[in-house]
Write an enzyme that holds these catalytic residues in place. Structure first.
Site, PDB file in Angstrom:
ATOM      1  N   LYS A 195      -0.049  -7.920   4.059  1.00 21.62           N
ATOM      2  CA  LYS A 195       1.770  -7.829   4.103  1.00 21.62           C
ATOM      3  C   LYS A 195       2.007  -8.480   3.018  1.00 21.62           C
ATOM      4  O   LYS A 195       2.919  -9.364   2.885  1.00 21.62           O
ATOM      5  CB  LYS A 195       1.700  -8.738   5.547  1.00 21.62           C
ATOM      6  CG  LYS A 195       3.293  -8.815   5.980  1.00 21.62           C
ATOM      7  CD  LYS A 195       3.751  -7.135   6.509  1.00 21.62           C
ATOM      8  CE  LYS A 195       5.207  -7.074   6.795  1.00 21.62           C
ATOM      9  NZ  LYS A 195       5.832  -6.135   7.016  1.00 21.62           N
ATOM     10  N   ASP A 228       1.536  -3.261   9.312  1.00 17.37           N
ATOM     11  CA  ASP A 228       2.565  -2.669  10.061  1.00 17.37           C
ATOM     12  C   ASP A 228       2.400  -1.000  10.117  1.00 17.37           C
ATOM     13  O   ASP A 228       2.434  -0.445  11.277  1.00 17.37           O
ATOM     14  CB  ASP A 228       3.907  -3.176  10.177  1.00 17.37           C
ATOM     15  CG  ASP A 228       4.521  -3.281   8.842  1.00 17.37           C
ATOM     16  OD1 ASP A 228       3.686  -3.568   7.765  1.00 17.37           O
ATOM     17  OD2 ASP A 228       5.690  -3.395   8.689  1.00 17.37           O
ATOM     18  N   ASP A 252      -8.050  -9.290  13.782  1.00 22.29           N
ATOM     19  CA  ASP A 252      -7.987  -9.647  15.159  1.00 22.29           C
ATOM     20  C   ASP A 252      -7.231  -8.529  15.839  1.00 22.29           C
ATOM     21  O   ASP A 252      -7.529  -8.155  16.929  1.00 22.29           O
ATOM     22  CB  ASP A 252      -7.829 -11.151  15.461  1.00 22.29           C
ATOM     23  CG  ASP A 252      -8.058 -11.937  16.673  1.00 22.29           C
ATOM     24  OD1 ASP A 252      -8.617 -11.104  17.560  1.00 22.29           O
ATOM     25  OD2 ASP A 252      -7.940 -12.964  16.863  1.00 22.29           O
ATOM     26  N   ASP A 256      -8.154  -5.177  18.473  1.00 21.14           N
ATOM     27  CA  ASP A 256      -7.781  -4.959  19.873  1.00 21.14           C
ATOM     28  C   ASP A 256      -7.225  -3.247  19.940  1.00 21.14           C
ATOM     29  O   ASP A 256      -7.501  -2.850  21.086  1.00 21.14           O
ATOM     30  CB  ASP A 256      -6.861  -5.919  20.331  1.00 21.14           C
ATOM     31  CG  ASP A 256      -7.730  -7.034  20.866  1.00 21.14           C
ATOM     32  OD1 ASP A 256      -8.819  -7.179  20.313  1.00 21.14           O
ATOM     33  OD2 ASP A 256      -7.089  -7.469  22.015  1.00 21.14           O
TER      34      ASP A 256
END
Ligand SMILES: NC(=O)c1ccc[n+]([C@@H]2O[C@H](COP(=O)([O-])OP(=O)(O)OC[C@H]3O[C@@H](n4cnc5c(N)ncnc54)[C@H](O)[C@@H]3O)[C@@H](O)[C@H]2O)c1
Length: 357
Positions: A195, A228, A252, A256
């Protein structure tokens, strides 16, 4: 707290020695199935440690003082999951899980995202060919090192600071690992996600290292995405990814998302690796307290973690035998309910073991 009572180390023989920490909640149930699978593999000896919430509440010890050295003396470590509502600050999980990652310097968090059956993918019109990539998450730095502090805690004037640590050495070794992995496997695409548009200090370092290393791999297409945008594209077109490398926090989270693409958290496996040293393998999911003791947890993430362990230890044939047994069970619908089957944890594990034998 870390305790003083010592842990015994087994005498060594020619077999692979694996330390097993089942942990808490469904961690114990899926570990029973994963070790059941390991017992079908020749030349593997298991040594179980009782560390977890029960042990901590009974003894006040999260992990013995020589616990990390004990773990280091094994060929590999398997952990089920840690986390228990009776230990609200989760300190035992921090010492056992994060402690092992940090103390053994397991800087590579390796998370394959592979769809085993088209019907498990939540995306429309996507098949097994579209969801097959790996994520390398930096595992020892970033926002998870615990740097920071709270001022005026528990008052309306509280200030909480959590600092993100990025070192040249740490960023370099995980990005190098991602390129080397792609190179060894003949893969053509490595995507680095950060980012850097908003986190201008720490992530400028990621940009610099990625630019430094990518020319060494001219055959690999090295691309960059803001995290993003990566989240968006993983849903819109997962087929464009082969290898993704990112920091601790972003890794992390997006793994998921990756687990969701595979059919859910119960399906996802991971390795915490320091190449050439004792490494640790665990399913991606946590201890899921509401599911604990009900024989409903999906054991596949744990069983595939055992396959990753064997692959990393040079037992590729055993690893692929396990993967094939899992795939066949999934195709036959002999699975737990979270992925549409009728079975309990133990029965789903037994169905995989049956296919192995
Ligand atoms: N590596 C680890 O040990 C680890 C990882 C994540 C969370 N945790 C801990 O676990 C505890 C619970 O955390 P959480 O609820 O956020 O995450 P979780 O992974 O335990 O559960 C999240 C969701 O996924 C489902 N789920 C997870 N594993 C499953 C499985 N094998 N089969 C079927 N469904 C499954 C759960 O029912 C729940 O809805 C907390 O204490 C947390 O700190 C530990």
């Amino acid at each position: 707290m870390q305790g003083k009572n010592s842990s015994t180390v087994p005498a060594r023989s020619g077999s692979l020695h694996v330390a097993v920490i089942a942990g808490d909640g469904i961690g114990r149930e899926v570990t029973a199935e994963a070790t059941g699978v390991l017992r079908e593999v020749a030349g593997v000896e298991l040594h179980e440690f009782p560390w977890g919430a029960d042990h901590y509440l009974k003894t006040g010890v999260t992990i013995p003082a020589d616990g990390y050295d004990t773990l280091r003396s094994f060929d590999a470590i398997f952990i089920g999951a840690l986390g228990d509502p009776r230990v609200p600050d989760n300190r035992h999980a921090r010492d056992i899980l994060l402690g092992t990652r940090f103390e053994l310097d397991l800087y590579v968090n390796y998370r394959p995202v592979r769809l085993l059956d088209d019907r498990l993918c939540p995306l429309k019109n996507r098949t097994r060919q579209d969801v097959d990539f790996v994520v390398f998450r930096e595992n020892t730095e970033g926002l998870y090192v615990g740097a920071g502090g709270r001022m005026r805690p528990d008052t309306p004037d509280e200030i909480a600071i959590q600092e993100e640590i990025n070192t040249y050495r740490g960023v370099h070794r995980i990005i190098r690992h991602a390129f080397e992995f792609a190179n060894e496997r003949g893969l053509r695409r490595v995507c680095m996600a950060d980012k850097s548009n908003a986190m201008t200090h720490g992530h400028a370092l990621w940009q610099r290292v990625f630019r430094e290393l990518s020319p060494e791999y001219p055959q690999i297409q090295a691309t960059h995405l803001y995290i993003d945008a990566l989240a968006l594209l993983l849903v819109q077109s997962p087929d464009q990814f082969e290898v993704i490398v990112t920091n601790n926090l972003f890794g992390d989270i997006i793994t998921d998302l990756g687990a969701a693409l595979q059919g859910g958290l119960g399906m996802a496996a991971s390795g915490n690796i320091h190449p050439g040293r004792t490494s640790m393998f665990e399913p991606v999911h946590g201890s899921a307290p509401p599911l604990a003791g009900k024989n409903v947890a999906n054991p596949i993430g744990a069983i595939l973690s055992v396959a990753l362990m064997l692959e990393t230890l040079g037992r590729a044939e055993d690893a692929s035998r396990i993967e094939h047994a899992v795939e066949a069970s999934v195709r036959a619908g002999e699975t737990t309910r979270d992925i549409g089957g009728p079975l309990g944890t133990r029965e789903a594990g037994a169905a995989i073991v049956r296919r192995l034998t």
